[in-house]
Design a protein around this motif. Structure first.
Motif: not given
Length: 440
Positions: A304-320
């Motif tokens: 599925g779709r996840y809007d926050s796979l991981v974040s470093d506090g400054k950038r967010t990495f969404p994914g499918v």
């Protein structure tokens, strides 16, 4: 030697089964690369603290410890990964400065889970994942692109048809909020039991655990019964009489998803609002799949779709992303002989040996055939030709090569036909050159 005690949950295939497994992996790899995905392989271990952040699987984590550390009662700091998403999240964060976004990755690796082995479930198994990961944003069109890649990949495997079903977290959450149910996560967990316990039990659990009224419980069940492959799905949801902005957004996305997917690959995807598993983790589209005739196996491809796979506090990495349970499918098709290889070994030709003095000549002939891409082995002994033919037949090798006074000859041991042959020019039919796989 002591008797070997099998360890359950760690599948090992016989050579014929391994040929099927290799066919599957090669097909998936080729299809993923045709669709522009790059291969990565991550380490087998991750920090236990990172693995424990996925709490629902914490009890299944295998810890990695040296024997000396166990003797010293030191706490384990590493564990074997139980899926390929946790490693992907760490990999993206560590390498973000060197990756091009959206990052298109596929990964085919073993994972480990300490759960009770049963049909289609193992403690060591292979998963095949594809993901597209963005930086800060990720376009919606990837939500119909990725399931179609999986449809393409699965359709190339010699297995019964696999069809993908989709839902959307926004539809479920928006509908339950419009109903007045506050605990969306628990509602999703209860609805996930629908196929196992039936609607009456689910309705009772909704009333007991989330405080739903009888009317609310009935509406939730009516939503779960809606499915289809076009805009009629949204119309049936609206007919239930509940509306809000999140529900409207989710239905728009779901309609675009199924209609676009089916316009590109007809009958590839169906909306099914009964899907609840994973919706507490995903933020948009969610997918499950069923192999026709083997529905009892459960979903063989999901994601599925996840809007926050991981974040470093400054950038967010969404994914499918979607993941195929390769070992789950293999266990069924090998165990039930759904797929059969045309022979048990890659070998197409066995070079017969007249006597041990002529073995060197047999080896030269074998090398000449191999140089032209023909899988060849030399007979392990110089027994009578009948025994050498029997050896080839037992292994499924279709051709036996003889050196005679009249020159080299090759025999098709299935038909009995035997003809003159030259190792510099002879070729078997394409169907015999490599192992073929047939769905029974």
């Amino acid at each position: 030697m002591a008797k070997v005690t099998p360890i359950s949950g760690f599948p090992e295939w016989l050579p014929a089964g391994r040929l099927i497994e290799q066919k599957f992996l090669d097909t998936l790899r080729t299809t993923f690369e045709l669709n522009g995905f790059s291969s990565i392989e991550t380490r087998a271990v991750e920090p236990v603290s990172q693995l424990l952040s996925k709490g629902e699987t914490s009890k299944e984590i295998y810890l990695l410890q040296r024997l000396q550390e166990q003797n010293e009662n030191s706490p384990a700091e590493l564990g074997l990964h139980f899926d390929l998403t946790v490693p992907l999240a760490r990999y993206v964060l560590e390498n973000a400065g060197n990756l091009d976004f959206p990052f298109r990755r596929y990964q085919i690796q073993k994972v480990w889970r300490g759960e009770r082995p049963q049909d289609g479930r193992f403690r060591e198994f292979i998963q095949a994942d594809i993901d597209v990961v963005g930086q800060d944003t990720l376009a919606f069109h990837h939500e119909y692109e990725l399931p179609l890649v999986m449809v393409e990949a699965l359709s190339k495997l010699p297995i019964p048809r696999v069809y993908i079903k989709a839902s959307n977290r926004k539809v479920a959450q928006g509908f339950y909020e419009a109903l007045g149910i506050a605990d969306v996560e628990e509602t999703l967990r209860i609805l996930d039991k629908l196929d196992k316990v039936g609607p009456n039990v689910v309705a009772q659990l909704l009333q007991e655990r989330v405080g739903a009224s009888e009317k609310q419980a009935q509406a939730a069940l009516e939503l779960a019964n809606i499915s289809g492959a076009d805009a009629g799905v949204a119309e049936r949801v609206w007919a239930l009489g509940y509306r809000n902005e999140l529900l409207e957004t989710g239905l728009q996305e779901l309609t675009i998803l199924v209609e676009t997917a089916n316009s590109l690959i007809p009958d590839s995807l169906e909306a099914d609002l009964k899907i609840a598993r994973g919706l507490d983790y995903y933020t948009g589209s969610v997918y499950e799949s069923v192999m026709v005739g083997h529905e009892d196996l459960g979903s063989v491809c999901s994601g599925g779709r996840y809007d926050s796979l991981v974040s470093d506090g400054k950038r967010t990495f969404p994914g499918v992303g979607l993941s195929i349970g390769v070992s789950r499918i293999l266990a069924r098709v090998i165990g039930k002989e759904v797929v059969k290889p045309s022979r048990k070994v890659p070998t197409a030709v066995l070079i017969a040996v007249n006597n041990e003095e002529e073995r060197l000549g047999a080896e030269k002939t074998a090398r000449a055939l191999r140089e032209r891409g023909i899988a060849t082995e030399v007979s392990p002994n110089s027994a009578k030709f009948g025994k050498q033919i029997k050896y080839a037949d037992k292994r499924g090798i279709p051709y036996v090569w003889f050196s005679t006074e009249d020159g080299d000859q090759v025999k098709d041991i299935r038909s009995g036909a035997q003809d003159n042959a030259d190792s510099a020019t002879w070729l078997p039919p394409v169907s015999d050159l490599t192992v073929q796989f047939n769905e029974s």
